[in-house]
Structure formats: structure tokens, C-alpha cells
Design an enzyme around this catalytic site. Structure first.
Site, short mmCIF file in Angstrom:
data_model
loop_
_atom_site.label_atom_id
_atom_site.label_comp_id
_atom_site.label_asym_id
_atom_site.label_seq_id
_atom_site.Cartn_x
_atom_site.Cartn_y
_atom_site.Cartn_z
CG ASN A 81 -2.25 0.67 0.93
OD1 ASN A 81 -2.30 1.68 0.25
ND2 ASN A 81 -3.32 0.13 1.48
CG HIS A 111 22.70 3.81 11.28
ND1 HIS A 111 23.53 4.23 10.29
CD2 HIS A 111 21.46 4.22 10.92
CE1 HIS A 111 22.84 4.86 9.37
NE2 HIS A 111 21.58 4.86 9.73
#
Length: 182
Positions: A81, A111
């Protein structure tokens, strides 16, 4: 009139994917029955790849982004969507018949803030993500690295998922996440 509109959408979708594959030199493989919105973005590094099964569809502003030698593999009959983002540095596998609500984010990396120079080092921790067949992921959910969602699961809207969700369960997000066997 509906048939003409449906056919024209498919022709535009295949043309769009072909431009991404051949002219922009992106490593994308797809079937001719995709219904991909022209606002869908494909960002791939040179050695990265995306494999689309058959009859997949996207709405507006969906992004597939693959870095390094990562890959995204999507089965047949999946739907993404508005504003979904699938980002891979290693591997994200999505089975057949999956539906993603608006604003779903899937990341197979974090990270590595503990690396020398912290975030500035641009280093990542990566772990593959596997999403099985017939999985429905509700709006505004985030799927984090290392997650395995087995077949026939429902992830409630607004969920943050990290871990292993066994086949046939619904993940409901409240103060504490609950798993309910279907």
C-alpha cells in the site's frame, strides 16, 4: 471500459519496470503481470538485486532500496500500500500472497553506533528478514532486522516486530505485545 483501464495499467507497469531494468541498468527481474505504480522507486547499488514474482502490486510512493550486494526477493500476488519502504543491505525474502498496509517499513539492518566514529562511520549490523506466505502486515508497522514471520500471520497496525512469529498467529500491539493463535 474497466478491462481497457486494467490492461493499460499493466502495460504502463511493464514499461516502467522495463525502463528501470534496461535503461537505468538496475538488476530487477519481474514477470509481465505486475501492477507497479509509476511512483514506485527502485534504488539499487550495482551488485544489488530485486526479484519480483508474478502479479505483485504497489500503490503510491512505495520504495524498494537495496545497498551493497543485498537483495529483495518477493513471491507472487503481494501488495504494498501507499508509502511502504523495503530497505535491504543483506536479504529480505517475502513469500506469496502477502499484503502490506500503508506506511509499513522493513529494514534488515541497523546503524552500528558502537563503531569507531559512531554513526559517522556509516557501518551497519545486518541480519536477514524472512516473511512467509499469506502474511498481512498492518499500517504503520516496522519490521526490524533478524525477524522471521512464518506463514499465515497477521501483524496488527502500529507494531514494531523483532523476533520470530510462528505460523498462524496474530501479533497484537498493546502495552505488551501479545501473540494469539489463529
Amino acid at each position: 471500459m474497466k478491462v481497457i483501464k486494467a490492461i493499460s495499467k499493466r502495460v504502463i507497469s511493464v514499461a516502467y519496470l522495463s525502463v528501470n531494468k534496461f535503461i537505468l541498468m538496475k538488476n530487477i527481474s519481474f514477470k509481465k503481470e505486475e501492477l507497479i505504480s509509476i511512483s514506485t522507486r527502485f534504488n539499487l547499488d550495482r551488485k544489488a538485486s530485486i526479484v519480483l514474482g508474478n502479479k505483485n502490486g504497489t500503490r503510491r510512493n512505495v520504495e524498494f532500496s537495496v545497498s551493497n550486494e543485498g537483495e529483495i526477493i518477493i513471491g507472487d500476488n503481494c501488495f504494498f500500500n501507499n508509502n511502504c519502504m523495503i530497505v535491504s543491505h543483506k536479504r529480505i525474502t517475502i513469500g506469496n500472497g502477502c499484503s502490506f498496509g500503508p506506511n509499513v517499513m522493513v529494514y534488515d539492518h541497523d546503524h552500528d553506533f558502537r563503531a569507531e566514529n559512531g554513526l559517522k562511520s556509516n557501518k551497519f549490523k545486518t541480519t536477514e528478514i524472512s516473511i512467509g506466505n499469506n502474511v498481512w502486515i498492518g499500517a504503520n508497522s516496522v519490521i526490524l532486522r533478524g525477524t522471521v514471520i512464518e506463514d499465515d500471520c497477521v501483524i496488527a497496525a502500529g507494531s514494531i516486530v523483532k523476533g520470530h512469529i510462528k505460523s498462524g498467529h496474530i501479533l497484537i500491539t498493546e502495552k505488551n505485545q501479545k501473540l494469539i493463535k489463529i
